[in-house]
Design a protein around this motif. Structure first.
Motif, short mmCIF file in Angstrom:
data_model
loop_
_atom_site.label_atom_id
_atom_site.label_comp_id
_atom_site.label_asym_id
_atom_site.label_seq_id
_atom_site.Cartn_x
_atom_site.Cartn_y
_atom_site.Cartn_z
N THR A 96 0.84 -1.19 0.00
CA THR A 96 0.00 0.00 0.00
C THR A 96 0.88 1.25 0.00
OG1 THR A 96 -1.44 -1.27 1.45
CG2 THR A 96 -1.99 1.03 1.13
N GLY A 97 1.87 1.24 0.90
CA GLY A 97 2.76 2.39 1.02
C GLY A 97 3.49 2.69 -0.29
N MET A 98 3.81 1.64 -1.02
CA MET A 98 4.54 1.87 -2.25
C MET A 98 3.62 2.38 -3.36
SD MET A 98 7.34 -1.11 -2.69
CE MET A 98 6.94 -2.27 -1.42
N LEU A 99 2.37 1.89 -3.38
CA LEU A 99 1.47 2.29 -4.46
C LEU A 99 0.99 3.72 -4.32
CD1 LEU A 99 -0.81 -0.78 -5.21
CD2 LEU A 99 0.83 0.35 -6.72
N THR A 100 0.62 4.08 -3.12
CA THR A 100 -0.07 5.36 -2.98
C THR A 100 0.90 6.53 -2.84
OG1 THR A 100 -1.70 6.56 -1.72
CG2 THR A 100 -0.24 5.15 -0.47
N TYR A 101 0.48 7.66 -3.42
CA TYR A 101 1.18 8.91 -3.19
C TYR A 101 0.23 9.89 -2.52
CZ TYR A 101 5.76 8.44 -5.38
OH TYR A 101 7.04 8.11 -5.65
N ASP A 102 -0.90 9.35 -2.08
CA ASP A 102 -1.93 10.20 -1.51
C ASP A 102 -1.50 10.65 -0.11
OD1 ASP A 102 -4.27 11.15 -0.17
OD2 ASP A 102 -5.41 10.32 -1.87
N THR A 103 -1.27 11.94 0.02
CA THR A 103 -0.71 12.47 1.27
C THR A 103 -1.59 12.15 2.47
OG1 THR A 103 -0.03 14.25 -0.14
CG2 THR A 103 0.43 14.50 2.19
N ARG A 104 -2.90 12.23 2.27
CA ARG A 104 -3.80 11.96 3.40
C ARG A 104 -3.63 10.53 3.88
NH1 ARG A 104 -8.84 13.47 -0.16
NH2 ARG A 104 -7.54 12.12 -1.43
N VAL A 105 -3.61 9.58 2.93
CA VAL A 105 -3.43 8.17 3.29
C VAL A 105 -2.09 7.98 3.97
CG1 VAL A 105 -3.16 5.85 2.35
CG2 VAL A 105 -4.93 7.37 1.44
N LEU A 106 -1.06 8.59 3.37
CA LEU A 106 0.29 8.41 3.93
C LEU A 106 0.37 8.94 5.36
CD1 LEU A 106 2.52 9.20 0.83
CD2 LEU A 106 2.29 7.01 2.01
N LEU A 107 -0.28 10.06 5.60
CA LEU A 107 -0.23 10.64 6.94
C LEU A 107 -0.92 9.72 7.95
CD1 LEU A 107 -0.76 14.46 6.30
CD2 LEU A 107 1.25 13.34 7.31
N VAL A 108 -2.06 9.16 7.55
CA VAL A 108 -2.75 8.22 8.44
C VAL A 108 -1.87 7.01 8.69
CG1 VAL A 108 -4.72 6.66 8.63
CG2 VAL A 108 -5.04 8.97 7.72
N MET A 109 -1.25 6.51 7.62
CA MET A 109 -0.38 5.33 7.77
C MET A 109 0.79 5.64 8.69
SD MET A 109 -0.25 3.70 3.95
CE MET A 109 0.76 2.28 4.35
N LEU A 110 1.37 6.81 8.55
CA LEU A 110 2.49 7.19 9.40
C LEU A 110 2.08 7.18 10.86
CD1 LEU A 110 5.40 8.17 9.72
CD2 LEU A 110 4.58 10.49 9.44
N ALA A 111 0.92 7.81 11.10
CA ALA A 111 0.44 7.87 12.48
C ALA A 111 0.24 6.46 13.02
CB ALA A 111 -0.87 8.66 12.54
N LEU A 112 -0.40 5.61 12.20
CA LEU A 112 -0.65 4.24 12.65
C LEU A 112 0.65 3.48 12.90
CD1 LEU A 112 -3.68 3.00 10.51
CD2 LEU A 112 -3.55 3.24 12.99
N SER A 113 1.62 3.62 11.98
CA SER A 113 2.83 2.83 12.19
C SER A 113 3.57 3.28 13.45
CB SER A 113 3.76 2.80 10.98
OG SER A 113 3.75 3.99 10.30
N LEU A 114 3.48 4.58 13.75
CA LEU A 114 4.12 5.05 14.98
C LEU A 114 3.42 4.47 16.21
CD1 LEU A 114 5.07 8.71 14.09
CD2 LEU A 114 6.53 6.68 14.18
N VAL A 115 2.09 4.41 16.14
CA VAL A 115 1.34 3.84 17.26
C VAL A 115 1.71 2.37 17.46
CG1 VAL A 115 -0.96 3.16 18.04
CG2 VAL A 115 -0.59 5.44 17.06
N ILE A 116 1.72 1.63 16.34
CA ILE A 116 2.06 0.20 16.43
C ILE A 116 3.48 0.02 16.96
CG2 ILE A 116 2.37 -1.90 15.10
CD1 ILE A 116 0.33 -0.84 13.12
#
Lengths: 575, 277
Positions: free
Chosen positions: B33-53
């Motif tokens: 997912t991270g590699m496919l998307t360049y959508d900043t909103r998605v990436l920001l959510v993913m970043l937040a989630l990976s930090l939480v995990i």
């Protein structure tokens, strides 16, 4: 009863060799027997073991004639996997054969390969772990275990398969004496409780005889030279002829002029009937001269109140204090992990002490770098493969000089001279890979000697060597010590080595120096032996049971006498 | 040996308790997912989630610090390289050009370029914690079991596990050999030139290889004697059955991936464009 292992007129030749390694072997081992197979390196005793578990011919190809049947199977047809259901093999390298990342996984390894369901594995592993007493270690990683514990894990890994035959390939090779004794005890218990057939390949005869064996098979030059009960064998001269060390008390009895009879059960010194011999032994003790007192020489190396810890508050060594005199040959002994290697690392400067000093010729060496120390203190590692970094012998020996910028002509001269001392001159243009293990060991010693060190430290110089190679290496070191005046310090847990070749033993247990005395008194002192995981020498028992109160003196005289015999190359020494 | 770099450490968190299969699948889906998307909103959510995990996995800095720094360095190099080779990539993607600083040639610094490179950075940062966490929370034997379960030959999985088993041994051999060679006069300190040091390194490497070969010999014999490779399949002592948490994690990963990709591609391309309109 039909034999469980039966060799009939069996001859085997490795594909890479021109001569057969095993010749006309006729040997039957019956179910429930415990058989010890002894023989010098290269005699074919390991090959014999490999025939039983199927490694021959599958991992080590070759041709055989005659027949072999193991539990009704022919290993050459059944294959290694098939044989592993019947024969459980415990290899000598306790470290290398540890496969799993934890104890439990290692024990379960054979079950995993057999597709045993997980729940069943859990219960089987638990059960077998109780048998060999490693139940508390199941989650430990191999690095957290001692040599003895690793060996127990190996045994568990084999027992879990419910094999009929247990095959031990030199089980004592890497263990300190006390741990070895316990291993023999455990093997004995499993043999009795589980009614397995046990075959032990080992050259440390006296240590195996700590517990009963039914028979001893002696292999020499690929043939069965003897196949007798221990009592009978110890009364013959087969062991001496084949270059296997007999128990020290038996040698002592022979020196005293006794003809040992099988009926007196010489297999165990504790229970042997000594009445017919005691008088002669006492007589001999009175007759032989005690060793001359050592003259004190200048101090070569002095360790002053040394402390060291990797993690503060957890000392590895504390208050270590001793002196080594010029031209001495001495042993540092103690169980694995007692801090012996740490001590040699401190002397060589690989690590620095928290407190205390190391003096070389009365000079503090704290400020000297590893390289500078290396010019006066040479370290020879246990495994020559860990030191050799050049393909050619000459280059390997020259390395230390070359990196120090010694002129080429001088390098050549000094290397040749050293090679001559080490008996390697004829091989000077050979590749290292063409040498035997013992010869490689010599190359590593030569590569250190070439720098003219004053002190030579050797880590386990004879580990895994049979009696002949052991004697060869040790006589060589003795010559270096006597002829060239090099001070030799050996880290070892070989009690024979310290008894026979050293003047003094420094005993380290749990980071403390617990004794600094002659080997004879160390090895006749029960308290020290226990603390340092050594084993009292059987000479002690012999002396006590023959009514000689000074057991340590007896041991000393025995060693002195032995040394004289050896240097005269004959059977009897001047008394 | 606690705190060794990038090695599994036993801890009791729900992430550690997850099966290796789940973690592997999650890690793959997440990276994909991270590699496919360049959508900043998605990436920001993913970043937040990976930090939480990452926080929940109780991973300590010393376990991953070195590697993280290395990745950061690589990221910087990458960002600089992108600018050097295509300084107007942002304009090309987002269709506008808002010049911030005038620079010679085509090297005008645009907001679009900065935004584009910001997205690249986000992609790195969303995947990195998950990779590191996967490595330090997955028991290697269980990982081998997981690989096997998703259809990869157990030989491969076991090769990985056994390599890990011997890492500490080889490390201690290395130190021993290095010391012995130093005592013989081979200086390893920084004084020598790089070439010299490489040459001297070989004097440690060769003995290390030879003594490791001895080990390989012993271990392969030991494995064979205990029936390794006998059957096409094998069972795993450390294998773990999938639990409810596993299924929930997997379901979440799948749903998250589909949702992210749907949001990303809803407007027709991989990029989120704040500059249009």
């Amino acid at each position: 009863m039909t034999p469980i292992i039966e060799f009939k007129n069996y001859t085997f030749k490795y594909r890479s060799q021109t001569e057969p390694t095993l010749r006309d072997i006729d040997l039957s081992i019956y179910p429930g027997e415990k058989v010890l197979i002894v023989g010098p390196s290269g005699s074919g005793k390991s090959t014999l073991a490999h025939c039983i578990n199927g490694m021959v011919p599958f991992s080590f190809p070759g041709e055989h004639t005659g027949s072999l049947s193991v539990n009704g199977l022919d290993p050459a047809k059944t294959g290694i996997f098939g044989m592993s259901k019947t024969v459980g093999t415990v290899l000598q390298d306790t470290d290398g054969q540890f496969i799993g990342l934890t104890v439990a996984e290692d024990v379960a390894f054979a079950l995993e390969n057999d597709c045993v369901p997980q729940e069943k594995m859990f219960s089987l592993v638990q059960e077998v772990a109780q048998t060999v007493d490693i139940g508390k270690l199941l989650d430990h990683a191999p690095t957290e275990l001692s040599g003895g514990q690793k060996q127990r894990v190996s045994m568990a890994g084999v027992l879990v398969d419910d094999v009929d035959i247990l095959l031990f390939d030199e089980p004592l090779a890497n263990l300190d004496p006390a741990t070895g004794k316990r291993a023999i005890d455990l093997i004995d218990r499993i043999h009795r409780e589980q009614k397995k057939t046990v075959v032990i390949i080992e050259h440390r005869l006296e240590d195996v005889l700590y517990r009963d064996v039914d028979r001893i098979v002696v292999i020499g030059d690929g043939r069965v030279v003897a196949d007798r009960t221990p009592d009978e064998l110890l009364c013959s001269d087969v062991l001496e002829r084949e270059g296997i060390r007999e128990p020290l008390y038996v040698t002592a009895l022979k020196h005293a002029g006794c003809r040992v009879q099988a009926g007196d059960h010489p297999a165990h010194i504790e229970t042997m009937r000594l009445e017919p011999y005691a008088g002669k032994v006492r007589e001999w003790y009175q007759k032989v001269s005690p060793p001359p007192a050592r003259e004190e020489k200048d101090t070569a190396l002095e360790v002053l109140d040394l402390d060291f810890s990797y993690i503060s508050g957890n000392p590895v060594l504390s208050n270590i204090d001793f002196k080594i005199h010029k031209g001495e040959m001495l042993a540092i002994v103690g169980k694995n992990g007692a801090g012996k290697s740490t001590l040699s690392n401190l002397i060589c400067g690989f690590i620095n002490p928290d407190r205390g000093k190391i003096l070389l010729n009365d000079e503090d060496i704290a400020s000297k770098s590893i390289k500078e120390r290396g010019e006066v203190i040479g370290l020879v590692m246990q495994n020559p493969n860990q030191m050799i970094s050049k393909p050619m012998i000459f280059d390997e020996v020259a390395l230390g000089l070359v990196v120090r910028g010694v002129p080429e002509e001088e390098v050549k001269e000094r290397v040749y001279e050293t090679l001559k001392i080490c008996g390697l001159y004829p091989f000077r243009n050979w590749p290292v890979s063409a040498l035997s293990f013992g010869q490689k060991k010599r190359v590593t010693i030569a590569s250190i000697l070439v720098m003219n060190p004053q002190v030579l430290i050797l880590d386990e110089p004879t580990a895994g060597q049979d009696y002949r190679h052991y004697t060869e290496i040790m006589e060589f070191l003795k010559e270096l010590n006597e002829k060239y005046g090099i001070t030799i310090l050996m880290i070892t847990h070989d009690m024979h080595l310290m008894l026979e070749y050293t003047d003094r033993a420094i005993v380290i247990a749990d980071g403390q120096l617990v004794a600094d005395d002659t080997p004879a008194s160390v090895l006749t002192d029960e308290r020290i032996a226990k603390k340092a995981y050594l084993k009292k020498t059987s000479l002690y028992d012999l002396a006590v049971r023959c009514g000689i109160p000074d057991a340590s003196g007896f041991a000393e005289r025995f060693i002195h006498y032995e040394r004289q015999v050896r240097s005269h190359g004959g059977q009897t020494a001047d008394l | 040996m606690a705190g060794r770099l990038l090695t599994y450490e036993e801890k009791d968190t729900w992430i550690h308790r997850l099966s290796g299969v789940t973690k592997l699948a999650f890690f793959l889906l997440w990276s994909f997912t991270g590699m496919l998307t360049y959508d900043t909103r998605v990436l920001l959510v993913m970043l937040a989630l990976s930090l939480v995990i990452f926080y929940m996995s109780k991973t300590e800095w010393k376990q991953v610090g070195m590697v993280f720094k290395f990745i950061l360095l690589f990221l910087c190099l990458n960002l600089v390289a992108v600018y050097i080779f295509s300084p107007q990539q942002g304009t090309l993607i987002y269709g506008t050009s808002t010049v911030l600083v005038n620079l010679p040639g085509r090297y005008d610094l645009t907001v679009e370029q900065l935004f584009y490179e910001f997205n690249i950075m986000l992609k790195y940062l969303t995947v990195t914690p998950v990779v590191l966490m996967f490595i330090v929370t997955t028991n290697p034997s269980e990982f081998a079991a997981s690989l096997n379960r998703i259809g990869i030959s157990y030989n491969v999985g076991y090769a990985v596990a056994i390599a890990l088993r011997y890492v500490p041994d080889v490390q201690s051999d290395f130190t021993k050999i290095k010391h012995a060679q130093e005592a013989r006069g081979i200086e390893m300190s920084g004084k020598a030139s790089v070439w010299e040091r490489l040459k001297k390194m070989s004097m440690i490497i060769f003995p290390l290889i030879f003594s490791s070969m001895d080990r390989i010999d012993v271990v392969s014999n030991a494995m064979e004697l205990r029936g390794f490779g006998k059957h096409k399949k094998r069972t795993w002592y450390k294998g773990r059955k999938l639990t409810k948490t596993d299924y929930m994690t997997l379901a979440f990963a799948a749903v998250f991936m589909i949702a992210s990709l749907w949001i990303t591609f809803a407007d027709g391309n991989r990029f989120y464009n704040p500059f249009s309109r």
